[in-house]
Scaffold this motif. Structure first.
Motif, PDB file in Angstrom:
ATOM      1  N   TYR A   1      -9.005  31.060   9.534  1.00 31.11           N
ATOM      2  CA  TYR A   1      -7.849  31.183   8.640  1.00 31.11           C
ATOM      3  C   TYR A   1      -6.791  30.129   8.983  1.00 31.11           C
ATOM      4  N   VAL A   2      -6.506  29.961  10.270  1.00 32.38           N
ATOM      5  CA  VAL A   2      -5.506  28.975  10.689  1.00 32.38           C
ATOM      6  C   VAL A   2      -5.961  27.567  10.308  1.00 32.38           C
ATOM      7  N   LEU A   3      -7.227  27.270  10.503  1.00 31.23           N
ATOM      8  CA  LEU A   3      -7.739  25.937  10.177  1.00 31.23           C
ATOM      9  C   LEU A   3      -7.760  25.689   8.675  1.00 31.23           C
ATOM     10  N   ALA A   4      -8.074  26.722   7.898  1.00 30.16           N
ATOM     11  CA  ALA A   4      -8.115  26.576   6.442  1.00 30.16           C
ATOM     12  C   ALA A   4      -6.721  26.377   5.852  1.00 30.16           C
ATOM     13  N   ASN A   5      -5.711  26.906   6.519  1.00 23.07           N
ATOM     14  CA  ASN A   5      -4.341  26.811   6.002  1.00 23.07           C
ATOM     15  C   ASN A   5      -3.477  25.852   6.812  1.00 23.07           C
ATOM     16  N   ALA A   6      -4.101  24.891   7.456  1.00 25.69           N
ATOM     17  CA  ALA A   6      -3.355  23.905   8.240  1.00 25.69           C
ATOM     18  C   ALA A   6      -2.472  23.080   7.311  1.00 25.69           C
ATOM     19  N   PRO A   7      -1.235  22.850   7.698  1.00 28.60           N
ATOM     20  CA  PRO A   7      -0.311  22.092   6.832  1.00 28.60           C
ATOM     21  C   PRO A   7      -0.535  20.582   6.941  1.00 28.60           C
ATOM     22  N   LEU A   8      -1.709  20.134   6.563  1.00 27.11           N
ATOM     23  CA  LEU A   8      -2.029  18.709   6.629  1.00 27.11           C
ATOM     24  C   LEU A   8      -1.162  17.943   5.637  1.00 27.11           C
ATOM     25  N   GLY A   9      -0.539  16.904   6.097  1.00 27.61           N
ATOM     26  CA  GLY A   9       0.277  16.073   5.230  1.00 27.61           C
ATOM     27  C   GLY A   9       1.653  16.626   4.941  1.00 27.61           C
ATOM     28  N   ASN A  10       1.983  17.792   5.450  1.00 27.90           N
ATOM     29  CA  ASN A  10       3.301  18.372   5.222  1.00 27.90           C
ATOM     30  C   ASN A  10       4.314  17.629   6.082  1.00 27.90           C
TER      31      ASN A  10
ATOM     32  N   TYR B   1       0.828  -1.206   0.000  1.00 28.33           N
ATOM     33  CA  TYR B   1       0.000   0.000   0.000  1.00 28.33           C
ATOM     34  C   TYR B   1       0.858   1.249   0.000  1.00 28.33           C
ATOM     35  N   LYS B   2       0.527   2.180  -0.882  1.00 25.30           N
ATOM     36  CA  LYS B   2       1.219   3.471  -0.949  1.00 25.30           C
ATOM     37  C   LYS B   2       0.172   4.562  -0.980  1.00 25.30           C
ATOM     38  N   GLU B   3       0.442   5.641  -0.261  1.00 24.84           N
ATOM     39  CA  GLU B   3      -0.493   6.772  -0.223  1.00 24.84           C
ATOM     40  C   GLU B   3      -0.516   7.463  -1.576  1.00 24.84           C
ATOM     41  N   ASP B   4      -1.650   8.046  -1.916  1.00 22.79           N
ATOM     42  CA  ASP B   4      -1.779   8.821  -3.141  1.00 22.79           C
ATOM     43  C   ASP B   4      -1.350  10.245  -2.870  1.00 22.79           C
ATOM     44  N   ALA B   5      -0.057  10.478  -2.790  1.00 23.24           N
ATOM     45  CA  ALA B   5       0.473  11.794  -2.437  1.00 23.24           C
ATOM     46  C   ALA B   5       0.352  12.786  -3.586  1.00 23.24           C
ATOM     47  N   GLU B   6       0.300  12.304  -4.825  1.00 20.02           N
ATOM     48  CA  GLU B   6       0.251  13.232  -5.943  1.00 20.02           C
ATOM     49  C   GLU B   6      -1.098  13.921  -6.063  1.00 20.02           C
ATOM     50  N   ASN B   7      -2.141  13.367  -5.467  1.00 19.73           N
ATOM     51  CA  ASN B   7      -3.466  13.973  -5.542  1.00 19.73           C
ATOM     52  C   ASN B   7      -3.705  15.010  -4.459  1.00 19.73           C
ATOM     53  N   GLU B   8      -2.803  15.127  -3.513  1.00 15.86           N
ATOM     54  CA  GLU B   8      -2.995  16.022  -2.388  1.00 15.86           C
ATOM     55  C   GLU B   8      -2.274  17.346  -2.610  1.00 15.86           C
ATOM     56  N   THR B   9      -2.866  18.396  -2.110  1.00 14.99           N
ATOM     57  CA  THR B   9      -2.185  19.677  -2.113  1.00 14.99           C
ATOM     58  C   THR B   9      -1.683  19.932  -0.706  1.00 14.99           C
ATOM     59  N   ILE B  10      -0.414  20.208  -0.594  1.00 10.65           N
ATOM     60  CA  ILE B  10       0.202  20.417   0.712  1.00 10.65           C
ATOM     61  C   ILE B  10       0.417  21.909   0.892  1.00 10.65           C
ATOM     62  N   THR B  11      -0.201  22.457   1.932  1.00 12.55           N
ATOM     63  CA  THR B  11      -0.054  23.878   2.194  1.00 12.55           C
ATOM     64  C   THR B  11       1.162  24.118   3.080  1.00 12.55           C
ATOM     65  N   GLU B  12       1.636  25.317   3.041  1.00 15.35           N
ATOM     66  CA  GLU B  12       2.812  25.691   3.824  1.00 15.35           C
ATOM     67  C   GLU B  12       2.438  26.264   5.185  1.00 15.35           C
ATOM     68  N   GLY B  13       1.172  26.305   5.496  1.00 13.20           N
ATOM     69  CA  GLY B  13       0.754  26.789   6.796  1.00 13.20           C
ATOM     70  C   GLY B  13       0.292  28.235   6.742  1.00 13.20           C
ATOM     71  N   PRO B  14      -0.313  28.690   7.821  1.00  6.22           N
ATOM     72  CA  PRO B  14      -0.843  30.047   7.865  1.00  6.22           C
ATOM     73  C   PRO B  14       0.259  31.098   7.999  1.00  6.22           C
ATOM     74  N   SER B  15      -0.038  32.294   7.543  1.00  7.95           N
ATOM     75  CA  SER B  15       0.893  33.413   7.632  1.00  7.95           C
ATOM     76  C   SER B  15       0.782  34.050   9.018  1.00  7.95           C
ATOM     77  N   GLU B  16       1.914  34.214   9.673  1.00  7.43           N
ATOM     78  CA  GLU B  16       1.912  34.792  11.018  1.00  7.43           C
ATOM     79  C   GLU B  16       1.422  36.232  11.002  1.00  7.43           C
ATOM     80  N   SER B  17       1.804  36.996   9.995  1.00  7.97           N
ATOM     81  CA  SER B  17       1.385  38.396   9.939  1.00  7.97           C
ATOM     82  C   SER B  17      -0.134  38.513   9.761  1.00  7.97           C
ATOM     83  N   GLU B  18      -0.713  37.633   8.952  1.00  4.30           N
ATOM     84  CA  GLU B  18      -2.167  37.643   8.748  1.00  4.30           C
ATOM     85  C   GLU B  18      -2.894  37.294  10.043  1.00  4.30           C
ATOM     86  N   VAL B  19      -2.404  36.286  10.742  1.00  4.25           N
ATOM     87  CA  VAL B  19      -3.032  35.870  12.001  1.00  4.25           C
ATOM     88  C   VAL B  19      -2.939  36.973  13.043  1.00  4.25           C
TER      89      VAL B  19
END
Length: 150
Positions: free
Chosen positions: A56-65, A23-41
């Motif tokens: 904003y923090v929840l929407a830009n969570a670095p899931l899978g990073n 079993y291998k994860e389908d990593a190519e189908n996922e978009t990996i975010t870099e996390g929320p911007s500290e200045s925006e928060v």
């Protein structure tokens, strides 16, 4: 009673390709975010828009990073946002989140329990209680079984 059909169609399935070891994860189908911007928060918190900062923090969570530094920075921002709420405001904030956002919030709560400080533990317990009241045990199970960590 079972009928013998002499059918061998079921034998053409390659069961080894479904093995857990292959079993291998389908990593190519996922978009990996870099996390929320500290200045925006920080800008949202300074304008007393804690709920928008939380979303904003929840929407830009670095899931899978896989980068631990990015995940730690996002955790620090999420904790800063959660600690900026007054206890009386937490219930209203949780009500405004959808189930997916509550699950991500629960992930941050559990990560926050891993790195406690003076004020955070009591506040995180309040957050946990409010999220649990809205999402139930399912949220906890989804967080503990999900491979995508924050």
């Amino acid at each position: 009673m079972a009928k013998n059909t002499n059918s061998t169609a079921f034998r053409r399935i390659d069961v080894d390709k479904y093995s857990e070891d292959n079993y291998k994860e389908d990593a190519e189908n996922e978009t990996i975010t870099e996390g929320p911007s500290e200045s925006e928060v920080m800008s949202l918190i300074s304008q007393n828009k804690q709920i928008e900062a939380l979303k904003y923090v929840l929407a830009n969570a670095p899931l899978g990073n896989k980068n631990q530094a990015v995940r730690d920075a996002a955790l620090t921002l999420a904790l800063r946002v959660m600690l900026s709420f007054k206890t009386s405001q937490i219930e209203e904030a949780v009500k405004q989140l959808d189930n997916e956002q509550r699950d991500i919030l629960m992930k941050y709560i559990y990560r926050g329990f891993e790195v406690p400080n003076e004020k955070s533990s009591a506040q995180l317990l309040v957050w946990h209680d409010r999220v649990f009241n809205h999402s139930g045990v399912g949220s906890i199970v989804r967080v503990l079984t999900d491979k995508k960590k924050v």
